[in-house]
Structure formats: C-alpha cells, structure tokens
Enzyme design. Structure first.
Site, PDB file in Angstrom:
ATOM      1  CD  GLN A 126       5.497   5.529  -8.912  1.00 58.06           C
ATOM      2  OE1 GLN A 126       6.260   5.584  -7.962  1.00 58.06           O
ATOM      3  NE2 GLN A 126       4.194   5.655  -8.794  1.00 58.06           N
ATOM      4  CE  LYS A 180       3.655   2.134  -6.802  1.00 55.19           C
ATOM      5  NZ  LYS A 180       3.943   3.104  -5.704  1.00 55.19           N
ATOM      6  CE  LYS A 186       8.767   7.549  -5.537  1.00 53.46           C
ATOM      7  NZ  LYS A 186       7.464   6.898  -5.348  1.00 53.46           N
ATOM      8  CG  ASP A 229       7.597   8.518  -1.960  1.00 51.50           C
ATOM      9  OD1 ASP A 229       6.856   7.717  -2.534  1.00 51.50           O
ATOM     10  OD2 ASP A 229       8.488   8.135  -1.158  1.00 51.50           O
ATOM     11  CB  SER A 247      -1.329  11.232  -9.066  1.00 55.23           C
ATOM     12  OG  SER A 247      -0.807  11.688  -7.844  1.00 55.23           O
TER      13      SER A 247
HETATM   14  N1  GLU Z   1       4.734   8.433  -4.274  1.00 53.53           N
HETATM   15  C1  GLU Z   1       3.524   7.738  -4.608  1.00 53.53           C
HETATM   16  C2  GLU Z   1       3.854   6.345  -5.085  1.00 53.53           C
HETATM   17  O1  GLU Z   1       4.770   5.738  -4.587  1.00 53.53           O
HETATM   18  C3  GLU Z   1       2.612   8.539  -5.517  1.00 53.53           C
HETATM   19  C4  GLU Z   1       3.184   8.968  -6.822  1.00 53.53           C
HETATM   20  C5  GLU Z   1       2.299   9.948  -7.600  1.00 53.53           C
HETATM   21  O2  GLU Z   1       1.221  10.280  -7.148  1.00 53.53           O
HETATM   22  O3  GLU Z   1       2.743  10.325  -8.686  1.00 53.53           O
HETATM   23  O4  GLU Z   1       3.198   5.770  -5.911  1.00 53.53           O
END
Ligand code: GLU
Length: 452
Positions: free
Chosen positions: A117, A120, A132, A172, A384
């Site tokens: 994350q 990303k 997470k 998620d 988001s």
């Molecule tokens: N769970 C999603 C991801 O893997 C979205 C996370 C979010 O929106 O904060 O990126």
C-alpha cells in the site's frame, strides 16, 4: 562509488535479515522481496538512497496494533477474533488502506498488504501514507446483526488509533458498504464527532463518493487499456478472463463491457463459471450483492451459455487478457504457462499480489504486458483519497467528475511506470517501473523529514 552488484549484495543481506526478524510471515517476505529485488539500479544510481538505515526504516512498520475482538453471535455464544492495524509509513500523508475480514488474515498478511500500500498510494500522487488492517473474522454466513456486533467491537478498540489526519481505513475483502456503515456508526458514537474523513467507502448520502465502489475494477481496466495501447491495440473485441466475484471483479467486468471487451469468467473459492456469451452483470450483481450467494447459483440460473467448473481455475479458459481480481497467489507458474500457451497478451492485477513471483517472471519473459497490483489496482485507493478531499471541502462531486479524475490518475500511473522503467533500462517492465517510481517518492520524503 556504489555499484549495482554491491547494492544487490546489500539488499540480499537485508532480505535475509527481514526473514529472520519476521518469522512465519511468508506473504510479507514475498512482498518485500518483490520490491527490493527491483531497487538495485535506483539505489546504485542515486547515492542518497544508499544512506544507512533508509531501506531498513522502510521495511519496518511505524506502528503495529493487535487487539482482541470479542463478540456474541445470534445464539449468545461468545467468539474471540483478532484485530490488526499496521500503520506502515506516513511520510507522504496519513496512513491509508483497507480493512480485510477473512479467515486467512494474520499479521504477516496485513504486513504484506500494508507494505504494498505504501508504494501504491505513492503512485497515486495524492498525499496518502500506507497502512492496512483487518481481522480473521469471516462475515460469510453471518447475519447482519452479527456483522454489526462484530464491527462495533472491532471499532471500540480501533477508534483510538485512527482519525482523518492520522489513519483512514476503508474496505478490502469482506469489508464493503455494510461493514463501513457499522464501523462509522460506532466511531461516531464513541467520539461524538461527525468526522466524515475517518473512513472511506461510505454510503452515498452520508459522505461517500460516487464511483468509489466501482473504482478498483474500473481503474484496473483503464490500466490494462493503457498497456494495450502501448502495444498498438485496444480492448475492443478482446476476450477476458476475470477471477473473483467480489467488488473488484464485478466492476472489472462492467468496465470491460463498456470498452467493448467480453469477460467470460468469474469465480469464488468453490470453483469458476465460464459463460461463452459473456458474464451477465445484472444476474451476477443480484447473486453477489443482493443475495450474498455463491457463483454456482449464476450457472444454474443463466441457462445454456454458462457452466460451473467446481474446483477449477479461470486461467484454463483461453483469453486475450487476464485480470486476477480475487486474492494473493491465485495465479501460479502452471497457470502462467497455460495463459501463455493460449496466447494471452496482457495480465493486469486487480487483487493485491495475485500472481506468484515465478509466474510474473514467466509472463514477462514471454513478452506479456504485466500490470502489477500496486499500479493497476490503485484506482480504489485513489478514489478514496478523492472521497477524503470531498469530505474536507464538505461537497460531493458528480460521477462524471470522479470518473474523469480516475481516468487521469490511471493514465498518469501508467505513464509514470512506463517512463521509469525506460529510465532504468527495463523497457516494458511495469513491475520495476512501479516499484522504483513509488520508492522514489516515499524515499525522498523520508530523507527530507530526517531519521524518525
Ligand atoms: N483495499 C483497497 C486497496 O487494496 C483500497 C484501500 C482504500 O481505499 O483505502 O488498495
């Protein structure tokens, strides 16, 4: 002067230390390996990144919270689950990342997801750090009242660690609009604050953003389309295999259809459905989103064009593009061989780390365009961040505006990954491009902010 091979040796030593210090966390080791094995060229080229302790800090979460989540089922029996929140890196903004409720969740799984994350979120360019969380609670087969009691208990501990400027969870696997609603309600009750920006994926009408439910799937298809454009093709008329049947899979199938491609599969842990006429989205949504059922019901109700293959994997169905949208390590070396034999042109990851490292290498060697999840599925977290922006401004944007922003963001991520890969002598290698581009943004912020 540090050479590439010195750097590789140092990174390998660090990887061995990560395995030693984080025993029994194979998914985290895999995620760390996949990133670190691509960083040698950038560290060798930019001496500031070789600063002692930089990578060591990057692989160590800033904070890890593990807590007890007791709750009562409808028969009055007490269950005790485990809750997690790993606040991995906040150099670029508040920790941001989803909550996963699934029986396979443990600390190593949450750490792998949190680590991915970081990069990303950096790639979105939207000022969000990486985190997470989740629980080994499985909402399947539970009543709404049970899910509500679980969410309330989970939030009764989590609330003290999160906040709109601190840490902003979302959904998620196993956490959708229903769960976010119960979690938000409990947060509001405990804190006595209307703090819309503390969670994303909220319902429309109480702070949620339009297009957030669609964003991960739509974004992945946009990324796949950009990879195809790079090869001089588009998605029109292409056949696609999609795994999974949750939120990501459903909106992947929807966007594929909108761009003229035909998704012929979906799956769950019991097997897959192949529908030669293309997946009927209304039926799939009815079964999954309304009835919360399984995909074999789709085949039963769809008629002659569809069949259910118990225990099988969608990758055996011939296709031009493959979009793994279920879970980690669902596409292995043998699956990659099958896809290549059937002439696949592109694989784009809607799920997090669905392709094993061996499968990634095989696909890349065969010249298949491969979009890693931290780039290809960044659309969800990007929207988001747009939800947070709308909450902050106390406004809400039209669906068209959100989708236009999402399209820009996905195209930018594609360009960034593509150009970064070229800059580091790895043309067409989106894995290297995504890792290095994400790393540069986080590392630069960490260096500027000192040893913390
Ligand atoms: N769970 C999603 C991801 O893997 C979205 C996370 C979010 O929106 O904060 O990126």
């Amino acid at each position: 002067m540090t050479t590439r091979s010195d750097t590789t040796t140092a990174l390998n030593r660090l990887l061995a230390e990560i395995e030693h210090r984080n025993p029994a966390q194979p998914e985290f080791h895999q995620a760390a390996h996949e990133v670190l094995e691509t960083l040698a060229p950038v560290i060798a080229a930019r001496p500031e990144y070789a600063e002692p302790g930089l990578i060591e800090r990057l692989v160590e979460p800033e904070r890890q919270v593990i807590f007890r989540v007791p709750w009562q089922d409808d028969q009055g029996r007490v269950h005790v689950n485990r809750g997690f929140r790993v606040e991995f890196n906040s150099a670029l903004g508040p920790y941001k990342g989803g909550l996963r409720f699934h029986s396979s969740v443990n600390l190593g799984v949450i750490k792998f997801l949190g680590f991915e994350q970081i990069f990303k979120n950096a790639l979105t360019g939207l000022g969000i750090g990486g985190g997470k969380g989740g629980s080994d609670f499985d909402p399947h087969g539970r009543s709404d009242a049970e899910v509500m009691r679980f969410c309330q208990s989970f939030m009764t501990e989590l609330y003290r660690h999160i906040g709109e400027h601190t840490d902003v969870p979302a959904g998620d696997i196993g956490v959708g609009g229903r769960e976010i609603g119960y979690l938000f309600g409990q947060y509001r009750r405990i804190t006595n604050r209307w703090e819309a920006g503390v969670l994303t994926g909220k319902g429309q009408g109480w702070g949620g953003s339009l297009i957030r439910p669609e964003a991960t799937g739509y974004g992945n298809v946009l990324f796949a389309a950009a990879m195809m454009r790079e090869r001089g093709e588009d998605l029109e008329g292409q056949t696609a295999v999609v795994s999974g049947s949750g939120n990501v899979a459903i909106y992947t199938i929807e966007k594929l259809a909108a761009l003229g491609a035909n998704a012929v599969t979906c799956s769950d842990s019991s097997g897959y459905v192949v529908d030669e006429k293309g997946i009927d989205l209304d039926l799939l949504k009815q079964i999954k989103e309304v009835e919360r059922g399984r995909v074999d019901a789709y085949a039963k109700r769809r008629g002659a064009s569809a069949r259910f293959v118990p225990g099988g994997r969608v990758w055996e169905v011939p296709a031009d593009i493959a979009l793994p949208s279920a879970t980690q390590n669902e596409l292995d070396e043998a699956d990659a061989e099958t896809l290549i034999r059937n002439g696949v042109k592109a694989v784009s990851e809607g799920a997090n780390m669905p392709t094993t490292p061996e499968a990634v290498h095989l696909l890349q060697k065969a010249g298949v365009a491969f979009g890693p999840g931290k780039a290809a599925n960044a659309g969800g977290v990007a929207v988001s961040a747009l939800e947070m922006a709308q909450n902050h401004a106390r406004t809400s944007w039209t669906a068209a505006r959100v989708e236009e922003e999402l399209t820009h963001i996905m195209n930018d991520i594609h360009t960034t990954c593509h150009e970064t890969a070229e800059r580091y002598d790895a043309p067409g290698d989106y894995v290297t491009g995504a890792n290095i581009a994400g790393f540069e943004r986080v590392a630069d912020a960490m260096l500027a902010q000192g040893v913390i």
